[in-house]
Motif scaffolding. Structure first.
Motif, PDB file in Angstrom:
ATOM      1  N   GLU A   1       3.048  -3.503  -7.866  1.00  0.00           N
ATOM      2  CA  GLU A   1       3.022  -2.434  -7.595  1.00  0.00           C
ATOM      3  C   GLU A   1       4.624  -1.641  -7.555  1.00  0.00           C
ATOM      4  O   GLU A   1       4.597  -0.333  -7.799  1.00  0.00           O
TER       5      GLU A   1
ATOM      6  N   ARG B   1       1.156   4.282  -2.871  1.00  0.00           N
ATOM      7  CA  ARG B   1       1.279   6.110  -2.630  1.00  0.00           C
ATOM      8  C   ARG B   1       2.236   7.413  -2.547  1.00  0.00           C
ATOM      9  O   ARG B   1       2.663   7.347  -2.133  1.00  0.00           O
ATOM     10  N   ASP B   2       3.165   6.337  -3.207  1.00  0.00           N
ATOM     11  CA  ASP B   2       4.525   6.685  -3.061  1.00  0.00           C
ATOM     12  C   ASP B   2       4.874   7.126  -2.062  1.00  0.00           C
ATOM     13  O   ASP B   2       6.391   7.790  -1.965  1.00  0.00           O
ATOM     14  N   GLU B   3       4.713   6.113  -1.269  1.00  0.00           N
ATOM     15  CA  GLU B   3       5.534   6.133   0.484  1.00  0.00           C
ATOM     16  C   GLU B   3       6.681   5.283   0.596  1.00  0.00           C
ATOM     17  O   GLU B   3       6.279   4.616   1.430  1.00  0.00           O
TER      18      GLU B   3
ATOM     19  N   ASP C   1       0.965  -1.134   0.114  1.00  0.00           N
ATOM     20  CA  ASP C   1       0.001   0.112  -0.054  1.00  0.00           C
ATOM     21  C   ASP C   1       0.924   1.284   0.157  1.00  0.00           C
ATOM     22  O   ASP C   1       0.808   2.101  -1.058  1.00  0.00           O
ATOM     23  N   CYS C   2       1.893   0.898   0.520  1.00  0.00           N
ATOM     24  CA  CYS C   2       2.949   2.087   0.887  1.00  0.00           C
ATOM     25  C   CYS C   2       3.744   2.251  -0.221  1.00  0.00           C
ATOM     26  O   CYS C   2       3.943   3.375  -1.250  1.00  0.00           O
TER      27      CYS C   2
END
Length: 259
Positions: free
Chosen positions: A148, A55-57, A51-52
């Motif tokens: 991803e 989100r580009d985190e 998920d990170c």
């Protein structure tokens, strides 16, 4: 609240219920129960890391992926304990296992799918439990961690082909020369895209640790049961050896030859 209350120790410590009169069955149960707990944490971390990345985190994703690699080290060393079980000791408890098998671990299957080793046929092992079957199917149908990562590379302007950005996620990943070229852009000038370079290395660390776990698994099984078929009907050691050849992130390994 006490220590035992917080950790639900009464429930956990009463969950070991040997079926045979053999002393060594406790080892077999504890080994597999603790492995499932570590796998629960792996799934927790892998899902959050994916998920990170979406989100580009990347900094928190790096911490999560590094933690998963360390969990894999724990699982590798767990085989050292199980390897103290001799063939005669395992033979004494094997009839009590009936058709139960680690092959039926739904958490392990979710980990495989999350890492990109997709195989819809593996859903059949979980059809008897609707809830577990739904979880495994969701993992099959979702983009993998590597999917991803490739989407992230594309968002950063790297030439990832469209065929690897939107596809049938239930299908096994197919290596791509174009994807390797995209990673090579990162690896040839790491300072220019350091976070993507670190992502590539975190993924490589993870697969390296996963390979060690698979290898230690097959050697322990061969040591304890030889070439007998698995309790769940699998081919045992030959099947596990075949899994050693599965490469999860192929371009990250191939590029080392081409650099």
């Amino acid at each position: 609240m006490t220590y035992g209350d917080y950790l639900q120790l009464d429930a956990i410590l009463q969950a070991q219920k040997p079926l045979s009169p053999d002393h060594n069955e406790m080892l077999f149960i504890v080994q597999h129960q603790t492995s499932e707990l570590w796998m629960k944490l792996m799934l927790h971390e892998l899902a959050a890391a994916r998920d990170c990345i979406a989100r580009d985190e990347l900094p928190p994703a790096f911490k999560m992926l590094a933690r998963v690699s360390r969990i894999m080290e724990q699982l590798v060393h767990a085989w050292d304990v199980l390897a103290t079980m001799t063939p005669a000791e395992y033979s004494a408890i094997r009839p009590y296992l009936a058709s139960s098998s680690g092959f039926q671990s739904w958490q392990y299957r979710c980990i495989e799918f999350m890492l990109g080793n997709k195989n819809a046929a593996m859903l059949r092992s979980h059809e008897m439990h609707a809830g577990r079957h739904a979880l495994v199917r969701a993992a099959l149908e979702a983009p993998s961690l590597y999917d991803e990562a490739l989407r992230l590379l594309a968002r950063r302007g790297l030439p990832v082909p469209a065929s690897h950005l939107e596809r049938d996620w239930t299908q096994p990943y197919q290596a791509s020369r174009e994807v390797e070229q995209a990673w090579l852009v990162v690896y040839r000038e790491p300072q220019a895209r350091w976070d993507l370079y670190e992502l590539g290395e975190e993924l490589t660390d993870l697969e390296d640790a996963f390979r060690l776990w698979r290898f230690r698994h097959v050697t322990t099984v061969e040591r304890v049961i030889g070439f007998k078929r698995g309790t769940g009907g699998t081919g045992g050691v030959p099947y596990l050896r075949k899994m050693l050849d599965v490469v999860l992130f192929p371009e990250l390994w191939q590029l080392r030859t081409d650099l």
